[in-house]
Design a protein around this motif. Structure first.
Motif, PDB file in Angstrom:
ATOM      1  N   UNK A 145       0.743  -1.169   0.096  1.00 46.81           N
ATOM      2  CA  UNK A 145       0.136  -0.152   0.021  1.00 46.81           C
ATOM      3  C   UNK A 145       0.593   1.352   0.107  1.00 46.81           C
ATOM      4  N   UNK A 146       2.167   1.177   0.367  1.00 51.87           N
ATOM      5  CA  UNK A 146       3.111   2.313  -0.139  1.00 51.87           C
ATOM      6  C   UNK A 146       3.514   2.365  -1.535  1.00 51.87           C
ATOM      7  N   UNK A 147       3.905   1.240  -1.850  1.00 52.21           N
ATOM      8  CA  UNK A 147       4.167   1.206  -3.228  1.00 52.21           C
ATOM      9  C   UNK A 147       4.037  -0.382  -3.697  1.00 52.21           C
ATOM     10  N   UNK A 148       3.193  -0.545  -4.870  1.00 50.77           N
ATOM     11  CA  UNK A 148       2.939  -1.699  -5.413  1.00 50.77           C
ATOM     12  C   UNK A 148       4.242  -2.471  -5.741  1.00 50.77           C
ATOM     13  N   UNK A 149       5.307  -1.944  -6.078  1.00 55.99           N
ATOM     14  CA  UNK A 149       6.558  -2.798  -6.328  1.00 55.99           C
ATOM     15  C   UNK A 149       6.945  -3.353  -5.102  1.00 55.99           C
TER      16      UNK A 149
END
Length: 312
Positions: A145-149
């Motif tokens: 949820x911070x970054x999909x990667x």
């Protein structure tokens, strides 16, 4: 004609773009000298860590602890994330200061118990808060949820390490540097690695269990105070073939040219003696758009020279 959102959805993630651009993770580790790791099963919202900290600690206290090098992080076991009502939470406290690393574990029934911990002592490198644990722990960032990667590239790393090193491997909340996913933090060693596949993470774990540092995809020693220091340490390690945890430690940094704000001379202590490394931060190379960020561009750090000043 597709709208802006649809175009963005077709772009590769920031970690994929960074790989395509040939970006190196060296010198990109976030500053951390000590850790408070709190088990938080279940899904994580983007602000899950902040919610936990706000529930327990006054903001001013946590800000001061962070400034002193403490990094609070959430952890959960790899795999399916389920909350078990009433189950105790595992908490780890650790220090990654060179020559004084330690890792301790305790169990808590309620988050409120964290408020009684002497975290100021932890930031000073003083243990005695829980049961000593023989490290290391392998913390793979999966905070999607911070970054999909982080989820796409971090979960396979966490799953593989969890299978091969049960009890040592955890998923962890955001450690910084989404573009370097999969990210793996080794605690209490204090080394952060990026751009890892599961096989590459296995090599990092194998080295850490032997008390060594894997140099490939190394972002840096988290207790090194600057990116220049991290970059210089990695350069010396590669040149001299040094893999011990404390075999390359930056002990000084200066700016030799008052006009050139991007040049540093870093002194690195090794078993051979002290090296002087000239590191320059240049302009970022041409970047590219990604799904995660408006534009990704690798930093232009480079080593100008490496000299052994004095031998032991």
């Amino acid at each position: 004609m597709p709208n802006g959102s649809e175009v963005g959805d077709t772009l590769p993630g920031c970690a994929a773009v960074m790989r395509l651009l040939g970006g190196s993770p060296a010198g990109t580790a976030a500053y951390m000298t000590s850790w408070l790791l709190v088990e938080q099963p279940g899904p994580w919202t983007a602000d899950a860590l902040e919610r936990v900290c706000d529930e327990v600690f006054p903001a001013q206290r946590m800000d001061a602890l962070r400034a002193a090098g403490l990094r609070p992080l959430l952890i959960r076991r790899p795999g399916r994330h389920r909350r078990e009502p009433g189950a105790p939470r595992t908490v780890y406290l650790a220090s990654g200061l060179p020559g004084g690393r330690w890792l301790e574990r305790l169990e808590i029934a309620d988050l409120a118990e964290l408020a009684a911990l002497d975290l100021e002592a932890v930031t000073r490198g003083r243990g005695g808060h829980g049961t000593p644990v023989a490290g290391p722990l392998f913390l793979a960032c999966t905070h999607g949820t911070k970054d999909m990667c982080c989820a796409v590239l971090g979960r396979p790393v966490a799953a593989a390490l969890g299978e091969n090193h049960p009890g040592r491997a955890w998923e962890v909340s955001h450690v910084g540097g989404d573009r370097w996913a999969g990210n793996l933090l080794v605690v209490p060693d204090g080394y952060l690695h990026g751009q890892l596949s599961p096989d590459e993470a296995a090599l990092v774990a194998k080295s850490a269990l032997a008390g060594q540092v894997q140099l490939d995809q190394l972002r840096g020693r988290t207790s090194a105070p600057t990116a220049y220091a991290q970059y210089a340490e990695i350069a010396v390690r590669r040149r001299a073939g040094l893999r011990g945890l404390d075999e390359a430690i930056a002990v000084g940094e200066s700016r030799p040219d008052p006009v050139d704000e991007n040049l540093r001379l870093v002194s690195v202590r090794t078993p051979e003696g002290v090296y002087e490394v000239a590191v320059r931060r240049g302009p970022a190379v041409d970047g590219a758009a990604s799904r995660c960020s408006a534009r990704i561009a690798p930093a232009g750090y480079s080593v100008l020279s490496v000299h052994l000043l004095a031998t032991v």
